[in-house]
Scaffold this active site. Sequence first.
Site, PDB file in Angstrom:
ATOM      1  N   GLY A 213       0.791  -1.229   0.000  1.00  0.00           N
ATOM      2  CA  GLY A 213       0.000   0.000   0.000  1.00  0.00           C
ATOM      3  C   GLY A 213       0.820   1.274   0.000  1.00  0.00           C
ATOM      4  N   PRO A 242       4.488  -5.609  -1.032  1.00  0.00           N
ATOM      5  CA  PRO A 242       4.343  -4.482  -1.954  1.00  0.00           C
ATOM      6  C   PRO A 242       3.871  -4.944  -3.327  1.00  0.00           C
ATOM      7  CG  PRO A 242       6.662  -5.051  -1.709  1.00  0.00           C
ATOM      8  CD  PRO A 242       5.897  -5.926  -0.752  1.00  0.00           C
ATOM      9  N   ARG A 244       2.244  -2.155  -6.038  1.00  0.00           N
ATOM     10  CA  ARG A 244       2.479  -0.935  -6.805  1.00  0.00           C
ATOM     11  C   ARG A 244       3.908  -0.401  -6.668  1.00  0.00           C
ATOM     12  NH1 ARG A 244       0.466   3.809  -8.678  1.00  0.00           N
ATOM     13  NH2 ARG A 244       0.850   5.659  -7.457  1.00  0.00           N
ATOM     14  N   CYS A 307     -16.381   4.622 -26.675  1.00  0.00           N
ATOM     15  CA  CYS A 307     -17.618   5.408 -26.696  1.00  0.00           C
ATOM     16  C   CYS A 307     -18.187   5.457 -25.289  1.00  0.00           C
ATOM     17  CB  CYS A 307     -18.596   4.801 -27.681  1.00  0.00           C
ATOM     18  SG  CYS A 307     -17.978   4.901 -29.358  1.00  0.00           S
ATOM     19  N   GLU A 308     -17.440   6.094 -24.410  1.00  0.00           N
ATOM     20  CA  GLU A 308     -17.805   6.255 -22.998  1.00  0.00           C
ATOM     21  C   GLU A 308     -17.295   7.633 -22.620  1.00  0.00           C
ATOM     22  OE1 GLU A 308     -19.033   4.088 -20.633  1.00  0.00           O
ATOM     23  OE2 GLU A 308     -19.058   2.209 -21.778  1.00  0.00           O
ATOM     24  N   TYR A 337      -1.184  -2.118 -11.896  1.00  0.00           N
ATOM     25  CA  TYR A 337      -2.633  -2.036 -12.111  1.00  0.00           C
ATOM     26  C   TYR A 337      -2.949  -1.366 -13.462  1.00  0.00           C
ATOM     27  CZ  TYR A 337      -2.289  -3.057  -7.150  1.00  0.00           C
ATOM     28  OH  TYR A 337      -1.944  -3.625  -5.950  1.00  0.00           O
TER      29      TYR A 337
HETATM   30  C1  LIG Z   1      -3.582  -7.975   0.797  1.00  0.00           C
HETATM   31  C2  LIG Z   1      -2.850  -7.086  -0.126  1.00  0.00           C
HETATM   32  N1  LIG Z   1      -1.512  -7.011  -0.034  1.00  0.00           N
HETATM   33  C3  LIG Z   1      -0.799  -6.191  -0.842  1.00  0.00           C
HETATM   34  C4  LIG Z   1      -1.419  -5.418  -1.796  1.00  0.00           C
HETATM   35  C5  LIG Z   1      -0.577  -4.516  -2.641  1.00  0.00           C
HETATM   36  O1  LIG Z   1      -0.931  -3.190  -2.513  1.00  0.00           O
HETATM   37  P1  LIG Z   1      -0.045  -2.091  -3.252  1.00  0.00           P
HETATM   38  O2  LIG Z   1      -0.013  -2.450  -4.690  1.00  0.00           O
HETATM   39  O3  LIG Z   1      -0.755  -0.827  -3.008  1.00  0.00           O
HETATM   40  O4  LIG Z   1       1.310  -2.139  -2.634  1.00  0.00           O
HETATM   41  C6  LIG Z   1      -2.806  -5.464  -1.923  1.00  0.00           C
HETATM   42  C7  LIG Z   1      -3.484  -4.622  -2.923  1.00  0.00           C
HETATM   43  O5  LIG Z   1      -4.659  -4.573  -3.096  1.00  0.00           O
HETATM   44  C8  LIG Z   1      -3.544  -6.322  -1.071  1.00  0.00           C
HETATM   45  O6  LIG Z   1      -4.873  -6.416  -1.165  1.00  0.00           O
END
Ligand SMILES: Cc1ncc(COP(=O)(O)O)c(C=O)c1O
EC number: 4.1.1.20
Length: 381
Positions: A213, A242, A244, A307-308, A337
């Site tokens: 996160g 991790p 993202r 078309c949105e 993502y």
């Molecule tokens: C349980 C869990 N761990 C890790 C992550 C990874 O989150 P991030 O990509 O924000 O680091 C997520 C993302 O939804 C998650 O649900």
Amino acid sequence: MLSDQQLRQAADTYGTPLYTYDAQELDAALARVQAAFPGARIYYAMKANPNLTLLRRLYGAGVGFECVSLGELGRAAHIGASGDRVLVNGPAKSDEEYRLGGELGATFIVDRPGEVALLPPASSVLVRVNPALSVSTHDHLATGAAHSKFGVRPDQLPDLLAALASGGHRLRGLHLHIGSAIRDAADFRAAFGRVAELSRVTGPLEVLDVGGGWGLDADLGGIAAEARQAAAAFGAQLWVEPGRYLVARSGVLLTRVMGTKATGRDFTLLDAGMTELLRPMLYGAEHPVRALWEGAPGVSDLAGPACESGDLLGRDVTLPAGAQRGDLLAILEAGAYGAAMSSTYLTRPRPAEALWDGQTWTLIRQREPLEAIWAAEEAAG
Ligand SMILES: Cc1ncc(COP(=O)(O)O)c(C=O)c1O
């Protein structure tokens, strides 16, 4: 950072829309995580980008995987990941996910008391705790709030731990994940602090998994210090997940200008949109961009071909004026993502993906052939 020339080469070779990844950027992100969390186990949240080439690279560097579907578990199995490097997570696991996770010898993250009866015999388990916190991110990205669907309430823990023990399962530790793209480090401090208090209920544990996160500019050192303190309350090893942070910066979505137009607003029309990059539409994500053409600065909205009317990749974006059809735009920080959430809506093929290893480009996913999109319909007859 890939040069304009490298990006042009990729677009000319593989066409657009195209996801490109810079292997060195990926390695650098992993090195930053390893430096901030020495001794911690890293389980990459595969949902951020499940491309097999990226998975193999991370696995080769010692990283494991957090998996939330049968398909993600299948990817881990496909590249030969060993069970001690696989976590099975998710609020509503299917029978097949329990079966494959059990076969792999993975660790299950239990998300509700009712799951104990569904676990394969003698499972390794973390229990996901809901720390009941509101955090500084989009509501769809917050997973640790009291109203979110994730985790067990602290008051449910004693009975759950007793049920795990009498079911013959091995409780390894607790898990939490409070959301994605979190900007404020205080959110992590608050959440870790709440979970650390649960050591009074659990006693010592082998593992504290603090999820992921982290925003891209997050103070990893600060988050790690708070996480270590929480883990110390249990005498536990730290695990992190991790997604993202590891892959976002390595990825660029390359798209070509299809034209420009002015209605009540000025638009730059692109060959990529919500079907290639859903994040702006899904949760208002803003991606930095780099134009590969020149001109005096102007402002326009970036519109995709769907078309949105919500099919916008950016609003009020500063771009050089005078874009011509065929000009290239690089949408940055798109490695997480992005491709993972691309879809075949409008029977648009999901984009190709290419990796720059410092010397050459390698295609790591073909553009989806149109026939592949309707093959399952033909096969059904
Ligand atoms: C349980 C869990 N761990 C890790 C992550 C990874 O989150 P991030 O990509 O924000 O680091 C997520 C993302 O939804 C998650 O649900």
